[in-house]
Structures are given as structure tokens and as C-alpha cells.
Design a protein around this motif. Structure first.
Motif, short mmCIF file in Angstrom:
data_model
loop_
_atom_site.label_atom_id
_atom_site.label_comp_id
_atom_site.label_asym_id
_atom_site.label_seq_id
_atom_site.Cartn_x
_atom_site.Cartn_y
_atom_site.Cartn_z
N LEU A 19 0.83 -1.21 0.00
CA LEU A 19 0.00 0.00 0.00
C LEU A 19 0.86 1.25 0.00
O LEU A 19 0.52 2.25 -0.64
N ALA A 20 1.98 1.22 0.71
CA ALA A 20 2.87 2.38 0.74
C ALA A 20 3.45 2.66 -0.64
O ALA A 20 3.74 3.82 -0.98
N GLY A 21 3.60 1.62 -1.45
CA GLY A 21 4.07 1.79 -2.82
C GLY A 21 2.97 2.12 -3.80
O GLY A 21 3.20 2.13 -5.03
N GLU A 22 1.75 2.37 -3.28
CA GLU A 22 0.59 2.74 -4.09
C GLU A 22 0.27 1.69 -5.15
O GLU A 22 -0.17 1.98 -6.26
N ARG A 23 0.49 0.42 -4.78
CA ARG A 23 0.18 -0.69 -5.66
C ARG A 23 -1.06 -1.39 -5.15
O ARG A 23 -1.34 -1.41 -3.94
N GLY A 24 -1.85 -1.98 -6.05
CA GLY A 24 -3.04 -2.70 -5.64
C GLY A 24 -2.69 -3.93 -4.82
O GLY A 24 -1.69 -4.61 -5.08
N LEU A 25 -3.51 -4.23 -3.82
CA LEU A 25 -3.31 -5.37 -2.94
C LEU A 25 -4.51 -6.30 -3.08
O LEU A 25 -5.65 -5.87 -2.94
N LEU A 26 -4.25 -7.58 -3.37
CA LEU A 26 -5.31 -8.57 -3.47
C LEU A 26 -5.11 -9.62 -2.38
O LEU A 26 -4.09 -10.31 -2.34
N LEU A 27 -6.10 -9.72 -1.48
CA LEU A 27 -6.07 -10.69 -0.41
C LEU A 27 -6.91 -11.90 -0.82
O LEU A 27 -8.11 -11.76 -1.10
N VAL A 28 -6.28 -13.05 -0.92
CA VAL A 28 -6.98 -14.26 -1.33
C VAL A 28 -6.90 -15.30 -0.22
O VAL A 28 -6.00 -15.26 0.63
N GLY A 29 -7.84 -16.24 -0.21
CA GLY A 29 -7.82 -17.30 0.79
C GLY A 29 -9.18 -17.95 0.90
O GLY A 29 -10.14 -17.58 0.21
N GLU A 30 -9.24 -18.95 1.77
CA GLU A 30 -10.50 -19.63 2.02
C GLU A 30 -11.50 -18.66 2.65
O GLU A 30 -11.11 -17.70 3.30
N PRO A 31 -12.81 -18.93 2.47
CA PRO A 31 -13.80 -18.10 3.16
C PRO A 31 -13.60 -18.17 4.68
O PRO A 31 -13.21 -19.21 5.22
N GLY A 32 -13.85 -17.06 5.34
CA GLY A 32 -13.78 -17.03 6.80
C GLY A 32 -12.40 -16.86 7.37
O GLY A 32 -12.20 -17.08 8.57
N THR A 33 -11.42 -16.45 6.57
CA THR A 33 -10.06 -16.26 7.08
C THR A 33 -9.75 -14.79 7.35
O THR A 33 -8.58 -14.41 7.48
#
Length: 394
Positions: free
Chosen positions: A99-113
Motif C-alpha cells: 500500500l505504501a508503494g501505491e500498488r493494488g493489494l489482493l487478499l486471497v484465501g478460504e472463506p472465513g479467514t
């Protein structure tokens, strides 16, 4: 991996079931802003180090404002910042650097994590609000990612800046904030494609406005975007290679430690029960059995190393919290001396057969395997559960 109530949090606002983190933890955020005066990326409310501390807590240490620091009214001089996300600190640090580098962040994982909760905490700490969010669905349109129009003003004045209705993403762009897109892979491919130019060119063209610079809305310094996606979703739209390149991917996994997961389930269940107006709690013996069963079924292997057939549904920590809260509420609203442990098989059955009726037989197989073996090893608690096997056959 869900939010824990904080002693330093602001009280819930009247009429709200749950307050957003920027309100709930307003005291902590104000304290950390005064505590760490190091360098901050453009438009950030906190330093990157303070953002990590806000999310992960101060590990029980009491933080003190530096001598001579002028704090706002109501900001304490010392504070223990409580843990809100149970997970890998290195993961959170990588997210903050992205985020500090102003780049998009995608959080992936199982539901409920706790992907959504982590995105809320990060955005609240970085820009002061977690509310600039678009919920991705099959019905999400490109307008919801860009802009719409106030049609009354549009008819009266024509296409002007005043008639423009910005999306949460556009509001974050022009204000240098953090936008959030939940379940981005639920959006149709043509809607996802709207994010490609937005994240690469950092501007949105509004062709209805007059030509030149007036038709271009540019991103202010500090703007970035956090998206989430579930690994188990069915019927999702595959992200294009072009869109994937605009994001740093971070995988949010389940909690690895039994004790840490028990502590989180205990905190969250207590908070849910208290919101319902009672203080009845589930004892630690029942909680340990509950969390252990969830972990066995989630991992496909017991702590002893015995094979367990995994159900198709996700046995997430969030579901464990819901079951623990339900057990506490049942004990509070239907008193009479009955054993809360006796309610657990029925609640587990309700969780596992959400997606596939065959999962009921998998749960029965778990009872005939791990539950029976623990009962035979002399555990009175697991013996009680084994004796309740008939509940699963009704």
C-alpha cells in the motif's frame, strides 16, 4: 481471525450492531498517530510501522507517548494496543509495504479467514475510513467502480462536475484514500477490466464532460486499492492476466495455533453474546472441543495424525465463532441445567451440510473415527460426544 473487542476502543454508537474500525478503535488510532511521528507515505494518517502495530497489537506492551508530545484531547499518554488480526506479522508488513508503494493489494484465501476484516483495518489505519467499498457481485456494474449521475442535476444543468456522483473508488482516487473491492472475482470480466486502466493510468475519463483536462479525473497521491477473493467460490470470473499484474497477491490462511484460535473464538463469541444482552459464556472445555473439531475437519487430519475426511464446506474460524456464540445464547435463553456440550453435534451438523448433503455422512465418519478413538483413550468429554452420535442420525 476476526476483530476482537478492545478496551481502548470507542463505545459502539447508538443504533449500531457493529461500528467500523475507524470509530471502534478511534482512541488507538489517535494515540498511534501521536506516538509514532516517523516518515509517512503521502496522505497516510499513520506511519507504516504504526499501521502494523494497530493491526497486530503491541504484544501486551504499554506504549507511551514521547516526552513533550502534544496529544489531542482524550488521547491517553500510555496505551496497550490490542491484537485485532490473528495471523502472520510478516504478511501484514508485506501488505503495508504494498500500500505504501501505491500498488493494488489482493487478499486471497478460504472463506472465513478474515480477508475483509484485514482490508478494513488497513484502510482505516491508512486513510481514516474503511467505508469506501464496492461489494462485488454478478450484478456489479462498471458505474459502481467509476461514477454515475444525479439525473435531476443532469437534466437541469447538463453533464457537469456537480452532477457527477462518484463511486467509492473514485472518491478514494480524488482524495488520496484506500478503496476496497470485496469479492472482485464475483464481478463480470468486463467490470473487472475497468480496474485495469484505473490501476495503471491512475485516472478516470468522463467523456460526457467537456474535453481537455476537465474530462479527466486524476488519482491524488496516496490512492490505492485493496481487493479480496475467495479460493473456494463457485461461478466466479477468472481475472485477466492484465488485471493480475496490477495487484500484489497475498494469501490469508487459517490460524495455525490451537490456543490462538481458541482465544479468538472466545473473544468473538463473548462479544456476540454481550451484544445480545447477556453474559452467558461457553466454558473452555466445550470451546476446546469445538475448535479442535473444526480444525480436524478443516485440515483433513487430527492433531494425533489420524486421517479425517474433509467436508466440502469450509470449516472456518468465523463459523466456529458463530457456533460458540449460539451455544452461549442457548444456555442464556433456555436455562435448565442441560449440558451445553450436548448441543454441539447438532450445530456441527448444521455447519457441515450447507453445501452438500453427503457432508452429513462425512461428519458421521468423523464421529466413528477421531471422536470414538479419543473416547476410547479415556477422555470424558469426547466420551460424552461419542454417546451423542445418535443426534447425527436423526
Amino acid at each position: 481471525m476476526t476483530t476482537a473487542p478492545s478496551r481502548s476502543a470507542a463505545p459502539e454508537a447508538a443504533g449500531r450492531q457493529i461500528s467500523p474500525p475507524e470509530d471502534r478503535y478511534a482512541t488507538e488510532l489517535a494515540f498511534l498517530a501521536a506516538h509514532d511521528t516517523g516518515p509517512r507515505p503521502p496522505a497516510w494518517r499513520l506511519t507504516p510501522r504504526a499501521v502494523v502495530t494497530f493491526v497486530m497489537g503491541s504484544d501486551g506492551d504499554t506504549l507511551r507517548l514521547p516526552a513533550g508530545t502534544d496529544a489531542s484531547e482524550g488521547v491517553p499518554r500510555r496505551l496497550v494496543v490490542e491484537e485485532k488480526f490473528v495471523g502472520d506479522r510478516a504478511l501484514v508488513e508485506r501488505c503495508v509495504v504494498t500500500l505504501a508503494g501505491e500498488r493494488g493489494l489482493l487478499l486471497v484465501g478460504e472463506p472465513g479467514t478474515a480477508k475483509s476484516m484485514l482490508s478494513e483495518l488497513l484502510s482505516a489505519a491508512v486513510c481514516g475510513t474503511s467505508g469506501l467499498v464496492v461489494q462485488g457481485t454478478a450484478g456489479t456494474t462498471e458505474d459502481q467502480l467509476k461514477y454515475g449521475w444525479n439525473y435531476a442535476l443532469l437534466l437541469a444543468q447538463g453533464p457537469t462536475r456537480a452532477a457527477l456522483v462518484p463511486s467509492p473508488v473514485l472518491t478514494a482516487m480524488t482524495g488520496g484514500g484506500v478503496a476496497r473491492v470485496e469479492e472482485v472475482t464475483r464481478c463480470l470480466p468486463e467490470v473487472q477490466d475497468a480496474l485495469v486502466s484505473l490501476l495503471s493510468e491512475r485516472r478516470i475519463a468522463v467523456p460526457e464532460l467537456s474535453g481537455g483536462d476537465d474530462a479527466l479525473l486524476h488519482a491524488a497521491p496516496g490512492f490505492t486499492l485493496i481487493a479480496t477473493a475467495n479460493l473456494r467460490d463457485k461461478g466466479v470470473s477468472e481475472m485477466s492476466a492484465a488485471l493480475k499484474r496490477r495487484f500484489n497477491f497475498e494469501t490469508v490462511g487459517p490460524i495455525g495455533d490451537l490456543g490462538a484460535e481458541m482465544a479468538l473464538v472466545r473473544r468473538q463469541a463473548r462479544a456476540a453474546v454481550e451484544r445480545a444482552g447477556t453474559t452467558q459464556q461457553v466454558d473452555d472445555t466445550v470451546l476446546e472441543v469445538l475448535v479442535t473439531a473444526f480444525r480436524d475437519l478443516r485440515d483433513g487430519r487430527s492433531a494425533e495424525g489420524w486421517e479425517v475426511e474433509r467436508p466440502s464446506t469450509v470449516m472456518s474460524t468465523a463459523e466456529a465463532v458463530s457456533v460458540a456464540a449460539a451455544l452461549g445464547l442457548a444456555a442464556a435463553y433456555f436455562p435448565g441445567g442441560r449440558d451445553v456440550l450436548g448441543l454441539l453435534p447438532g450445530h456441527l451438523l448444521g455447519v457441515v451440510r450447507k453445501d452438500d448433503p453427503a457432508d452429513a455422512s462425512r461428519l458421521l465418519g468423523y464421529w466413528d473415527g477421531a471422536v470414538r478413538r479419543r473416547a476410547e483413550q479415556g477422555s470424558a468429554t469426547w466420551r460424552t460426544l461419542w454417546d451423542l452420535r445418535g443426534v447425527l442420525e436423526e
